[in-house]
Enzyme design. Structure first.
Site, PDB file in Angstrom:
ATOM      1  N   LEU A  24       0.784  -0.978  -0.105  1.00 41.14           N
ATOM      2  CA  LEU A  24       0.440   0.251   0.527  1.00 41.14           C
ATOM      3  C   LEU A  24       0.999   1.180  -0.242  1.00 41.14           C
ATOM      4  O   LEU A  24       1.612   1.144   0.653  1.00 41.14           O
ATOM      5  CB  LEU A  24      -1.058  -0.280   1.126  1.00 41.14           C
ATOM      6  CG  LEU A  24      -2.441  -0.919   1.901  1.00 41.14           C
ATOM      7  CD1 LEU A  24      -3.015  -1.192   3.089  1.00 41.14           C
ATOM      8  CD2 LEU A  24      -2.969  -0.809   0.228  1.00 41.14           C
ATOM      9  N   ASP A  25       0.303   1.874  -0.328  1.00 41.32           N
ATOM     10  CA  ASP A  25       1.133   3.659  -0.634  1.00 41.32           C
ATOM     11  C   ASP A  25       1.097   3.914   0.741  1.00 41.32           C
ATOM     12  O   ASP A  25       0.662   3.585   1.947  1.00 41.32           O
ATOM     13  CB  ASP A  25       0.135   4.770  -1.708  1.00 41.32           C
ATOM     14  CG  ASP A  25       0.784   4.351  -2.929  1.00 41.32           C
ATOM     15  OD1 ASP A  25       1.224   3.457  -2.907  1.00 41.32           O
ATOM     16  OD2 ASP A  25      -0.444   4.690  -3.487  1.00 41.32           O
ATOM     17  N   LYS A  26       2.282   5.034   1.361  1.00 40.64           N
ATOM     18  CA  LYS A  26       3.050   5.366   1.841  1.00 40.64           C
ATOM     19  C   LYS A  26       1.203   5.808   3.042  1.00 40.64           C
ATOM     20  O   LYS A  26       1.523   5.518   4.097  1.00 40.64           O
ATOM     21  CB  LYS A  26       3.688   6.571   2.308  1.00 40.64           C
ATOM     22  CG  LYS A  26       4.067   6.522   3.590  1.00 40.64           C
ATOM     23  CD  LYS A  26       5.686   8.075   3.544  1.00 40.64           C
ATOM     24  CE  LYS A  26       5.480   9.124   4.805  1.00 40.64           C
ATOM     25  NZ  LYS A  26       6.442   9.948   4.484  1.00 40.64           N
ATOM     26  N   THR A  29      -1.527   5.298   2.553  1.00 41.61           N
ATOM     27  CA  THR A  29      -2.675   4.940   2.362  1.00 41.61           C
ATOM     28  C   THR A  29      -3.217   3.499   3.313  1.00 41.61           C
ATOM     29  O   THR A  29      -2.352   3.150   3.970  1.00 41.61           O
ATOM     30  CB  THR A  29      -2.503   4.049   1.194  1.00 41.61           C
ATOM     31  OG1 THR A  29      -3.320   4.642  -0.099  1.00 41.61           O
ATOM     32  CG2 THR A  29      -3.678   3.145   0.557  1.00 41.61           C
ATOM     33  N   ARG A  36      -5.315   6.053  -7.780  1.00 42.16           N
ATOM     34  CA  ARG A  36      -4.829   7.388  -7.509  1.00 42.16           C
ATOM     35  C   ARG A  36      -4.813   8.092  -9.254  1.00 42.16           C
ATOM     36  O   ARG A  36      -4.939   9.182  -9.831  1.00 42.16           O
ATOM     37  CB  ARG A  36      -3.481   7.964  -7.090  1.00 42.16           C
ATOM     38  CG  ARG A  36      -4.251   7.094  -5.224  1.00 42.16           C
ATOM     39  CD  ARG A  36      -2.217   6.821  -4.684  1.00 42.16           C
ATOM     40  NE  ARG A  36      -1.838   8.318  -5.204  1.00 42.16           N
ATOM     41  CZ  ARG A  36      -0.613   8.494  -4.560  1.00 42.16           C
ATOM     42  NH1 ARG A  36       0.036   7.287  -3.339  1.00 42.16           N
ATOM     43  NH2 ARG A  36       0.311  10.099  -4.425  1.00 42.16           N
TER      44      ARG A  36
END
Length: 352
Positions: free
Chosen positions: A137-139, A141, A237
């Site tokens: 997961l993105d930082k 998120t 995104r």
């Protein structure tokens, strides 16, 4: 480095098949790519003779020995970082990752990551490549991630992800008034001029599909739920921004901040101060690598997103009340709170 000696006899009906394909069936706890690496390294013998070509055609009935070696994650430091564990057994961990936590060390984030935390809380996971991390997961998120606690579990989970058999559903709040749900299938790849960004590409991108539906509409924003069919970097995104509905707070793809007309100052200040993409991985479903049973987890949105939704709802109500007073009881603005629409293209997507 941990190692294991694996022995078997190649079935006679495999005559003429590739060595790597046969071994991937015999030793199914390991991926075909990993087996190919071991073959090239000379760690596979047939009747005592090493073969270094994965495409070698077997004769059948050979005695095979595979020296399986897994590199430990020795280059990373174990750090006492709290982890919110939703589920755990001997094979997997399901974690509710907080916004702001980087998943894997990299440029600009040499430590303080989920991987460092896993090495501290689960010492044996050092023997699993990437400390068992099979997806990211993105930082900024938040939400659910699955981690493998051993190599066989990791192999099976990676295969599920590659076959799109892991269900991941996200909650998001986007800028703009989305009319209805739908599906976007646009390839995604590295931006041609900005290497820190991803983009929809007509040439060179990897296939990417996102299904989305509208949950709730506000004055200038929309709450949506997105189901991933693929798992490209920044997929939601990028896809939402491509559609013209970037995520609130997205520092990379967000574009211009949109404050609804006549919004209360404290509400507007909260919007301005929301500095991470409003994205949460709220649902995760997969087949357990050992039992074969389907398992599903759900976690609610974190407080910052819940407060953001409350503010947008309150803003809607305040605006309606103000217009009601201005027009002496006549309200010309239609407001349908909590609009739900069906998934529109994929009949197999489960309904809540």
């Amino acid at each position: 480095m941990s190692s294991q000696r694996l022995e078997a006899r190649i079935p006679t009906d495999k005559m003429g098949q590739r060595l790597d394909a046969v071994l991937a069936e015999l030793f199914s706890d390991y991926s075909r790519n990993r087996i190919q690496d071991w073959i090239r390294a000379g760690q596979v013998t047939l009747d005592g003779v090493a073969h270094k070509k994965p495409n070698f055609k077997v004769f059948g009935d050979e005695s095979v020995v595979l020296l399986a070696e897994i590199e430990d994650e020795v280059s990373y430091q174990a750090q006492d970082i709290p982890i919110d564990v939703v589920y755990e057994d001997d094979d997997i961990l399901v974690i509710n990752k907080s916004a702001g936590l980087v998943v894997h060390p990299g440029a600009g984030n040499p430590d303080g990551t989920l991987l460092n935390a896993l090495l501290f809380h689960y010492e044996a996971i050092r023997e699993v490549p990437r400390a068992g991390i099979v997806h990211r997961l993105d930082k900024d998120t938040s939400g659910l991630m699955v981690v493998a606690k051993n190599v066989p579990a990791q192999t099976h989970l990676v295969e599920q992800l590659q076959e799109h058999d892991v269900e991941r559903v996200y909650d998001a709040i986007v800028v703009g008034k989305m009319i209805s749900g739908g599906t976007i299938s646009k390839p995604i790849g590295r931006h041609p001029t900005d290497r820190k960004r991803m983009a929809v590409l007509t040439v060179g991108g990897k296939s990417a599909t996102s299904h989305y539906r509208v949950l709730e509409r506000f004055r200038e924003h929309t709450r949506v739920r997105v189901k991933l069919e693929t798992g490209r970097t920044h997929q939601i995104r990028v896809h939402m921004a491509y559609l013209g509905f970037p995520l609130i707070g997205d520092p990379v793809y967000g574009g211009r901040l949109r404050i609804p007309q006549q919004m209360m100052s404290e509400f507007a200040d909260y919007l301005r101060g929301f500095k991470r993409q409003a994205l949460h991985a709220g649902q995760l479903s997969l087949t357990h690598p050992r039992t074969g049973k389907t398992m599903k987890w759900k976690v609610s949105m974190p407080d910052d997103m819940l407060e953001l939704i409350d503010i947008l709802r309150d803003d809607m109500e305040d605006f309606q009340a103000m217009k009601h007073e201005d027009y002496m009881g006549y309200d010309e603005y239609d407001y349908d709170d909590g609009v739900e629409v069906e998934w529109v293209t994929d009949a197999d997507i489960p309904q809540e």
